[in-house]
Design a protein around this motif. Structure first.
Motif, PDB file in Angstrom:
ATOM      1  N   VAL A  69       0.847  -1.187   0.000  1.00  0.00           N
ATOM      2  CA  VAL A  69       0.000   0.000   0.000  1.00  0.00           C
ATOM      3  C   VAL A  69       0.886   1.242   0.000  1.00  0.00           C
ATOM      4  CG1 VAL A  69      -0.255   0.245   2.523  1.00  0.00           C
ATOM      5  CG2 VAL A  69      -2.103   1.006   0.988  1.00  0.00           C
ATOM      6  N   GLN A  70       0.367   2.303  -0.604  1.00  0.00           N
ATOM      7  CA  GLN A  70       0.998   3.616  -0.539  1.00  0.00           C
ATOM      8  C   GLN A  70       0.223   4.443   0.472  1.00  0.00           C
ATOM      9  OE1 GLN A  70       0.966   5.233  -4.499  1.00  0.00           O
ATOM     10  NE2 GLN A  70       2.384   3.697  -5.276  1.00  0.00           N
ATOM     11  N   ILE A  71       0.957   5.196   1.307  1.00  0.00           N
ATOM     12  CA  ILE A  71       0.334   5.934   2.405  1.00  0.00           C
ATOM     13  C   ILE A  71       0.788   7.390   2.358  1.00  0.00           C
ATOM     14  CG2 ILE A  71       0.097   6.088   4.920  1.00  0.00           C
ATOM     15  CD1 ILE A  71       1.212   3.084   4.862  1.00  0.00           C
ATOM     16  N   LYS A  72      -0.172   8.271   2.480  1.00  0.00           N
ATOM     17  CA  LYS A  72       0.134   9.698   2.599  1.00  0.00           C
ATOM     18  C   LYS A  72      -0.724  10.255   3.718  1.00  0.00           C
ATOM     19  CE  LYS A  72       0.343  14.106   0.276  1.00  0.00           C
ATOM     20  NZ  LYS A  72       0.228  14.848  -0.969  1.00  0.00           N
ATOM     21  N   GLY A  73      -0.073  10.757   4.766  1.00  0.00           N
ATOM     22  CA  GLY A  73      -0.811  11.271   5.907  1.00  0.00           C
ATOM     23  C   GLY A  73      -0.476  12.719   6.190  1.00  0.00           C
ATOM     24  N   ASN A  74      -1.446  13.435   6.702  1.00  0.00           N
ATOM     25  CA  ASN A  74      -1.232  14.804   7.173  1.00  0.00           C
ATOM     26  C   ASN A  74      -0.987  14.752   8.681  1.00  0.00           C
ATOM     27  OD1 ASN A  74      -1.637  15.980   4.617  1.00  0.00           O
ATOM     28  ND2 ASN A  74      -3.850  15.800   4.876  1.00  0.00           N
ATOM     29  N   TYR A  75       0.074  14.041   9.055  1.00  0.00           N
ATOM     30  CA  TYR A  75       0.393  13.821  10.466  1.00  0.00           C
ATOM     31  C   TYR A  75       0.646  15.157  11.148  1.00  0.00           C
ATOM     32  CZ  TYR A  75       1.554   9.489   8.041  1.00  0.00           C
ATOM     33  OH  TYR A  75       1.524   8.400   7.217  1.00  0.00           O
ATOM     34  N   LYS A  76       0.096  15.307  12.363  1.00  0.00           N
ATOM     35  CA  LYS A  76       0.297  16.570  13.067  1.00  0.00           C
ATOM     36  C   LYS A  76       0.466  16.412  14.567  1.00  0.00           C
ATOM     37  CE  LYS A  76      -4.668  17.397  13.093  1.00  0.00           C
ATOM     38  NZ  LYS A  76      -5.744  18.287  12.751  1.00  0.00           N
ATOM     39  N   ASP A  77      -0.078  15.355  15.138  1.00  0.00           N
ATOM     40  CA  ASP A  77      -0.019  15.193  16.593  1.00  0.00           C
ATOM     41  C   ASP A  77       0.775  13.952  16.971  1.00  0.00           C
ATOM     42  OD1 ASP A  77      -1.708  17.421  17.422  1.00  0.00           O
ATOM     43  OD2 ASP A  77      -3.349  16.316  16.462  1.00  0.00           O
ATOM     44  N   LEU A  78       1.312  13.975  18.173  1.00  0.00           N
ATOM     45  CA  LEU A  78       2.116  12.877  18.693  1.00  0.00           C
ATOM     46  C   LEU A  78       1.406  11.536  18.496  1.00  0.00           C
ATOM     47  CD1 LEU A  78       4.716  12.146  20.253  1.00  0.00           C
ATOM     48  CD2 LEU A  78       3.378  12.408  22.359  1.00  0.00           C
ATOM     49  N   TYR A  79       2.122  10.587  17.914  1.00  0.00           N
ATOM     50  CA  TYR A  79       1.700   9.209  17.666  1.00  0.00           C
ATOM     51  C   TYR A  79       0.654   9.040  16.559  1.00  0.00           C
ATOM     52  CZ  TYR A  79       4.024   8.619  22.190  1.00  0.00           C
ATOM     53  OH  TYR A  79       4.911   8.655  23.231  1.00  0.00           O
ATOM     54  N   GLY A 104      -4.009  12.991  19.443  1.00  0.00           N
ATOM     55  CA  GLY A 104      -4.555  14.144  18.740  1.00  0.00           C
ATOM     56  C   GLY A 104      -6.049  14.097  18.523  1.00  0.00           C
ATOM     57  N   ASN A 105      -6.501  15.065  17.738  1.00  0.00           N
ATOM     58  CA  ASN A 105      -7.916  15.218  17.443  1.00  0.00           C
ATOM     59  C   ASN A 105      -8.301  14.661  16.085  1.00  0.00           C
ATOM     60  OD1 ASN A 105      -8.646  16.511  19.879  1.00  0.00           O
ATOM     61  ND2 ASN A 105      -7.682  18.378  19.140  1.00  0.00           N
ATOM     62  N   GLY A 106      -7.414  13.869  15.491  1.00  0.00           N
ATOM     63  CA  GLY A 106      -7.677  13.259  14.199  1.00  0.00           C
ATOM     64  C   GLY A 106      -6.923  13.963  13.090  1.00  0.00           C
ATOM     65  N   TYR A 107      -6.712  13.258  11.999  1.00  0.00           N
ATOM     66  CA  TYR A 107      -6.024  13.789  10.829  1.00  0.00           C
ATOM     67  C   TYR A 107      -6.474  12.983   9.615  1.00  0.00           C
ATOM     68  CZ  TYR A 107      -2.960   9.730  10.621  1.00  0.00           C
ATOM     69  OH  TYR A 107      -2.482   8.455  10.492  1.00  0.00           O
ATOM     70  N   GLU A 108      -6.134  13.479   8.425  1.00  0.00           N
ATOM     71  CA  GLU A 108      -6.514  12.783   7.202  1.00  0.00           C
ATOM     72  C   GLU A 108      -5.357  11.939   6.691  1.00  0.00           C
ATOM     73  OE1 GLU A 108      -8.983  14.429   3.711  1.00  0.00           O
ATOM     74  OE2 GLU A 108      -6.891  14.486   2.998  1.00  0.00           O
ATOM     75  N   VAL A 109      -5.691  10.707   6.293  1.00  0.00           N
ATOM     76  CA  VAL A 109      -4.699   9.808   5.702  1.00  0.00           C
ATOM     77  C   VAL A 109      -5.299   9.215   4.424  1.00  0.00           C
ATOM     78  CG1 VAL A 109      -5.415   7.838   7.132  1.00  0.00           C
ATOM     79  CG2 VAL A 109      -3.143   7.853   6.101  1.00  0.00           C
ATOM     80  N   ILE A 110      -4.440   9.072   3.417  1.00  0.00           N
ATOM     81  CA  ILE A 110      -4.853   8.511   2.133  1.00  0.00           C
ATOM     82  C   ILE A 110      -4.084   7.220   1.894  1.00  0.00           C
ATOM     83  CG2 ILE A 110      -4.909   8.868  -0.368  1.00  0.00           C
ATOM     84  CD1 ILE A 110      -4.954  11.920   0.273  1.00  0.00           C
ATOM     85  N   PHE A 111      -4.811   6.145   1.596  1.00  0.00           N
ATOM     86  CA  PHE A 111      -4.217   4.863   1.222  1.00  0.00           C
ATOM     87  C   PHE A 111      -4.476   4.670  -0.268  1.00  0.00           C
ATOM     88  CE2 PHE A 111      -5.474   4.334   5.685  1.00  0.00           C
ATOM     89  CZ  PHE A 111      -4.313   3.830   6.250  1.00  0.00           C
ATOM     90  N   ASP A 112      -3.412   4.463  -1.036  1.00  0.00           N
ATOM     91  CA  ASP A 112      -3.529   4.252  -2.479  1.00  0.00           C
ATOM     92  C   ASP A 112      -2.981   2.889  -2.868  1.00  0.00           C
ATOM     93  OD1 ASP A 112      -4.737   6.501  -3.760  1.00  0.00           O
ATOM     94  OD2 ASP A 112      -2.932   7.678  -3.341  1.00  0.00           O
ATOM     95  N   ASP A 113      -3.569   2.329  -3.920  1.00  0.00           N
ATOM     96  CA  ASP A 113      -3.073   1.112  -4.565  1.00  0.00           C
ATOM     97  C   ASP A 113      -2.887  -0.054  -3.599  1.00  0.00           C
ATOM     98  OD1 ASP A 113      -3.070   2.403  -7.041  1.00  0.00           O
ATOM     99  OD2 ASP A 113      -1.057   3.182  -6.705  1.00  0.00           O
TER     100      ASP A 113
END
Length: 185
Positions: free
Chosen positions: A55-65, A163-172
């Motif tokens: 899988v390919q992963i792209k996250g808008n990580y912002k908070d610890l863990y 954290g309060n949540g973030y967006e992550v995209i899983f591709d392919d």
């Protein structure tokens, strides 16, 4: 595929799944912290053979863990999660192996790619974790024991423990099943 702890905000199209994680979600058992968390999001297939999953992963990580990756799971006490975990402002390649108690290994990605390619392979009781480097080579990160069991769950995992949540995209996302003991795929 089905969800364990389905997020309230997610979508899918073709080969893409977009998830906004819920706050205070995680997978962890006991070690060091003394608590059990089984609230992370996990989108999975049931598998009874050896396999390779990419899988390919792209996250808008912002908070610890903040974390996203691949998970395999026999039950709430036996699972592995691996992928990116965000610690002190740095994306880390991370693996948590749990057999009643969780362990955690990680290494900082000082120049993290925009899109992280992860591969997990099951060969009977061995789980091989690798990532695609900047030269398009799969680099081994960890090999871990996982009990041979007929049916296990395998799929995409994400969570936001602090954290309060973030967006992550899983591709392919691609799951290739193999005959038990067959190293060809």
């Amino acid at each position: 595929m089905e969800w364990l702890n389905e997020p309230s905000n997610w979508s899918h199209s073709d080969q893409r799944i977009i998830v906004t994680t819920a706050p205070k979600t995680d997978f962890w058992r006991m070690t060091h912290y003394g608590f059990i968390r089984d609230s992370g999001h996990f989108y999975f297939d049931q598998v009874s053979t050896d396999f390779v999953v990419d899988v390919q992963i792209k996250g808008n990580y912002k908070d610890l863990y903040d974390q996203a990756g691949i998970m395999i799971r026999a039950d709430e006490k036996h699972w592995i999660k691996t992928g990116i975990e965000y610690v002190d402002g740095v994306q880390n390649l991370s693996a948590v192996v749990t057999h009643n108690y969780s362990d955690w290994s990680f290494t900082p990605l000082l120049n993290p790619p925009n899109i992280f390619q992860l591969r997990v392979e099951r060969c009977q009781e061995a789980i091989h974790i690798a990532y695609l480097d900047e030269y398009d080579r799969y680099v081994p990160f960890r090999m871990a024991y996982f009990p041979v069991k007929q049916d296990i769950q395998v799929g995409m995992m994400c969570a936001s423990p602090q954290g309060n949540g973030y967006e992550v995209i899983f591709d392919d996302y691609k799951l290739t099943k193999k005959a038990i003991g067959n190293d060809e795929y």
